[in-house]
Design an enzyme around this catalytic site. Structure first.
Site, PDB file in Angstrom:
ATOM      1  N   ASN A   1      26.412  77.765 -56.707  1.00 26.64           N
ATOM      2  CA  ASN A   1      25.219  78.340 -56.096  1.00 26.64           C
ATOM      3  C   ASN A   1      24.978  77.616 -54.773  1.00 26.64           C
ATOM      4  O   ASN A   1      25.715  76.683 -54.408  1.00 26.64           O
ATOM      5  CB  ASN A   1      24.002  78.260 -57.034  1.00 26.64           C
TER       6      ASN A   1
ATOM      7  N   LYS B   1      22.641  75.573 -53.687  1.00 25.65           N
ATOM      8  CA  LYS B   1      22.293  74.155 -53.819  1.00 25.65           C
ATOM      9  C   LYS B   1      23.534  73.328 -54.114  1.00 25.65           C
ATOM     10  O   LYS B   1      23.739  72.257 -53.538  1.00 25.65           O
ATOM     11  CB  LYS B   1      21.257  73.987 -54.931  1.00 25.65           C
ATOM     12  N   GLU B   2      24.385  73.818 -55.021  1.00 23.93           N
ATOM     13  CA  GLU B   2      25.616  73.100 -55.371  1.00 23.93           C
ATOM     14  C   GLU B   2      26.566  73.022 -54.180  1.00 23.93           C
ATOM     15  O   GLU B   2      27.254  72.014 -53.989  1.00 23.93           O
ATOM     16  CB  GLU B   2      26.296  73.785 -56.553  1.00 23.93           C
TER      17      GLU B   2
ATOM     18  N   ASP C   1      25.772  81.627 -66.172  1.00 21.68           N
ATOM     19  CA  ASP C   1      26.766  81.858 -67.225  1.00 21.68           C
ATOM     20  C   ASP C   1      27.181  83.326 -67.265  1.00 21.68           C
ATOM     21  O   ASP C   1      28.356  83.653 -67.476  1.00 21.68           O
ATOM     22  CB  ASP C   1      26.201  81.463 -68.591  1.00 21.68           C
TER      23      ASP C   1
END
Length: 339
Positions: free
Chosen positions: A206, A208-209, A277
């Site tokens: 995502n 942020k990651e 997921d």
């Protein structure tokens, strides 16, 4: 594989696929109750419990999503040889999932996340977990289970929650073994091992990651900096395909130098838990079928949004997803290049 020429054909083809999911598994525990007053002991709500429930979480929720989409999941992980580990195995059995790839270790505890919910709102989460790396003994047993299951798989999902199952060394080994067999690898990363998945087929962080993993900072609206970060990631991981989830702004898919933004669909958001997921599960199945990456991203985006309408971590509903995909004419929009 036969030519895929319709949305229904794709969803039917899901039924014939087998997906090997490796990663950190956990139990999602819920206490559902009612709260009508504040405690006299501290400024916190009192929750009167109505019911409690335990569900499969982490990489095991990916397995549930794969199962819900009609494919066969094979789960490979390490849990504790403890009471919660026993509960985890019973939950697998209840859902008709194989425990063939599960290693029980006396050196670890089984990760469990307790959520306290009242009036459809999560009030508190309490985690019990271990984040240390696997012992050499446990890692060897995990790799043995992986090898035993790998040749049955059409695609591999590496699902990292930073709970210790993955190390730089075993990630390299898992990807190498899959690549030797021409089995695509689809990655759902976390911070610690972010840049270890070199040579994977599809990488799905995502936003942020992405920033944390590359140690970069930019405004979310700065598309030039964002796309530059994705290009840097492609180079460092030696992968062509990167799928970035952008929360309420949808998803972005890079395939080599080709870049596509797909807007989110308007939803009544109840809970974003488990959406990632669902996204990785749909992406893995589309990757196994060799759909276009634009279709892969579009269907993943659609499924991730659908599960956000429900409270708690729940797998996607296949028929609902198919109906929504038909409604927005997803196949006609994106599935132009098939093999």
């Amino acid at each position: 594989m036969d030519q895929i020429n319709s949305l229904e054909h794709i969803f039917e083809a899901f039924n014939g696929l087998t997906v090997l999911i490796v990663g950190d598994v956990m139990i999602d525990s819920y206490l559902w109750g009612k709260s009508t007053r504040i405690s006299p002991e501290a400024p916190v709500p009192i929750v009167n419990v109505v019911k409690s429930e335990k569900r499969l979480g982490g990489a095991a929720n990916v397995a549930l999503n794969i199962q819900a989409l009609g494919a066969t999941p094979l789960l490979c992980s390490v849990i504790g040889d403890d009471t919660d580990g026993g509960d985890f195995l019973r939950l697998l059995e209840d859902k008709g999932l194989s425990a063939e790839g599960i290693v029980q270790s006396p050196e670890r505890v089984t990760t469990i996340k307790h959520r306290i919910i009242a009036s459809a709102q999560q009030l508190l989460r309490i985690d019990a977990e271990i984040e240390t790396e696997l012992t050499e003994y446990d890692n060897r047993h995990l790799e043995e289970r992986y090898l035993k299951l790998l040749d049955k798989a059409d695609v591999v999902v590496l699902e990292d929650y930073d709970k210790g199952v993955f190390t730089e060394a075993n990630i390299k080994r898992f990807i190498q073994l899959a690549n030797e067999r021409n089995i695509p690898t689809v990655i759902d990363p976390k911070k610690k091992n972010f840049l270890s998945f070199v040579g994977c087929t599809l990488f799905k962080p995502n936003l942020k990651e992405l920033k944390e993993g590359l140690k970069v900072e930019f405004a979310d609206e700065n598309l030039h900096a964002f796309e530059g970060a994705v290009t840097e990631l492609q180079k460092r991981l030696q992968t062509e395909q990167v799928l970035v989830t952008l929360s309420e702004r949808g998803v972005f898919i890079a395939d080599g130098t080709e870049k596509t933004y797909i807007d989110a669909h308007h939803r009544s958001i109840s809970d974003v838990s488990g959406a990632g997921d669902t996204v990785i599960s749909i992406a893995a199945l589309c990757m196994a079928l060799r759909t276009s990456v634009q279709f892969l991203a579009g269907l993943s985006n659609l499924g991730g949004g659908l599960v956000c309408e429900q409270v708690g971590v729940v797998p996607v509903n296949k028929q609902h997803l198919l109906d929504e995909a038909k409604k927005v004419k997803l196949f006609e929009m994106h599935e132009q290049r098939t093999s």
